[in-house]
Design a protein around this motif. Sequence first.
Motif, mmCIF file in Angstrom:
data_model
loop_
_atom_site.group_PDB
_atom_site.id
_atom_site.type_symbol
_atom_site.label_atom_id
_atom_site.label_comp_id
_atom_site.label_asym_id
_atom_site.label_seq_id
_atom_site.Cartn_x
_atom_site.Cartn_y
_atom_site.Cartn_z
ATOM 1 N N ALA A 160 30.244 11.430 13.183
ATOM 2 C CA ALA A 160 29.654 10.173 13.636
ATOM 3 C C ALA A 160 30.704 9.242 14.245
ATOM 4 C CB ALA A 160 28.965 9.472 12.478
ATOM 5 N N ASN A 161 31.954 9.390 13.851
ATOM 6 C CA ASN A 161 33.019 8.541 14.392
ATOM 7 C C ASN A 161 33.598 9.080 15.689
ATOM 8 O OD1 ASN A 161 32.821 6.900 12.185
ATOM 9 N ND2 ASN A 161 34.383 7.986 11.044
ATOM 10 N N GLY A 162 33.198 10.275 16.080
ATOM 11 C CA GLY A 162 33.849 10.923 17.208
ATOM 12 C C GLY A 162 33.075 10.844 18.504
ATOM 13 N N THR A 163 33.754 11.220 19.550
ATOM 14 C CA THR A 163 33.143 11.346 20.860
ATOM 15 C C THR A 163 32.639 12.771 20.984
ATOM 16 O OG1 THR A 163 34.745 9.814 21.754
ATOM 17 C CG2 THR A 163 33.602 11.210 23.321
ATOM 18 N N THR A 164 31.422 12.947 21.440
ATOM 19 C CA THR A 164 30.882 14.286 21.559
ATOM 20 C C THR A 164 30.469 14.567 22.998
ATOM 21 O OG1 THR A 164 28.644 13.564 21.036
ATOM 22 C CG2 THR A 164 30.013 14.305 19.193
ATOM 23 N N VAL A 165 30.461 15.835 23.330
ATOM 24 C CA VAL A 165 30.016 16.291 24.627
ATOM 25 C C VAL A 165 28.863 17.251 24.386
ATOM 26 C CG1 VAL A 165 30.660 17.557 26.700
ATOM 27 C CG2 VAL A 165 32.338 16.086 25.579
ATOM 28 N N ALA A 166 27.678 16.912 24.884
ATOM 29 C CA ALA A 166 26.497 17.744 24.636
ATOM 30 C C ALA A 166 26.317 18.752 25.759
ATOM 31 C CB ALA A 166 25.255 16.871 24.515
ATOM 32 N N THR A 167 25.944 19.963 25.380
ATOM 33 C CA THR A 167 25.697 21.047 26.302
ATOM 34 C C THR A 167 24.401 21.718 25.894
ATOM 35 O OG1 THR A 167 28.070 21.455 26.453
ATOM 36 C CG2 THR A 167 26.619 23.222 27.190
ATOM 37 N N LYS A 168 23.514 21.954 26.844
ATOM 38 C CA LYS A 168 22.292 22.689 26.541
ATOM 39 C C LYS A 168 22.612 24.169 26.650
ATOM 40 C CE LYS A 168 17.399 22.341 27.297
ATOM 41 N NZ LYS A 168 16.351 21.634 27.993
ATOM 42 N N LEU A 169 22.280 24.910 25.626
ATOM 43 C CA LEU A 169 22.680 26.300 25.526
ATOM 44 C C LEU A 169 21.507 27.140 25.039
ATOM 45 C CD1 LEU A 169 25.166 28.333 25.343
ATOM 46 C CD2 LEU A 169 25.298 27.638 22.962
ATOM 47 N N GLU A 170 21.209 28.193 25.735
ATOM 48 C CA GLU A 170 20.198 29.144 25.277
ATOM 49 C C GLU A 170 20.892 30.056 24.271
ATOM 50 O OE1 GLU A 170 16.359 30.899 25.281
ATOM 51 O OE2 GLU A 170 16.965 29.290 26.632
ATOM 52 N N ALA A 171 20.470 29.990 23.028
ATOM 53 C CA ALA A 171 21.085 30.825 21.998
ATOM 54 C C ALA A 171 20.699 32.286 22.239
ATOM 55 C CB ALA A 171 20.634 30.390 20.611
#
Length: 190
Positions: free
Chosen positions: A17-28
């Motif tokens: 929660a304290n961090g910067t995140t990078v979201a990626t949409k990924l087909e599992a």
Amino acid sequence: LVLVVSQVSHADGTSVANGTTVATKLEAAYLSEPPVLDGDLSDACWQKASRIEDLTECHTGGKPAEPTTYYLGYDDKYIYLGVYAKDSQPQTIRAEEKKRDGAVMSDDAVEMDIDTFHSHRESYYFCFNSLGTLYESVPQGSASKTEWQGDWEASAKKVADGWVGEARIPFSILRYPEGTKTFGIVLARH
């Protein structure tokens, strides 16, 4: 199954929660043959699994000092996580906690948070260290008894240039709306 993956690397063990995140949409990747949980990523299924390598260091937003590769897959019963945590100084890998639900975050560890409702409010938290010691937390203050939570498994071992691990999380211990095809996932290394 579609996973929206946020990737974070924690140099100091701070909360996601304290961090910067990078979201990626990924087909599992659907795995027709499951891995053997032995802390070895040589099973053929890991070559077919979805692969994630571009982590972000949570405080700087830059590239982490130590590379990590995650592998994600699933079948009809489980979500599978594989991890290759490289370390330029493998002799310094901290691996002390052997008690389930103990102080795993004091060790070198990886986590996978699963937001089954994709609400960005609460998630299942699964973490294991380089010994394969488990720690989990389920949403809404549910009981901490393994019998209630259901069991999940992980295995890990040190290798010449870091450590590798594998985890298997049953869909049966997760609550999610019927027909759900998208989960939010946060992957982190501490």
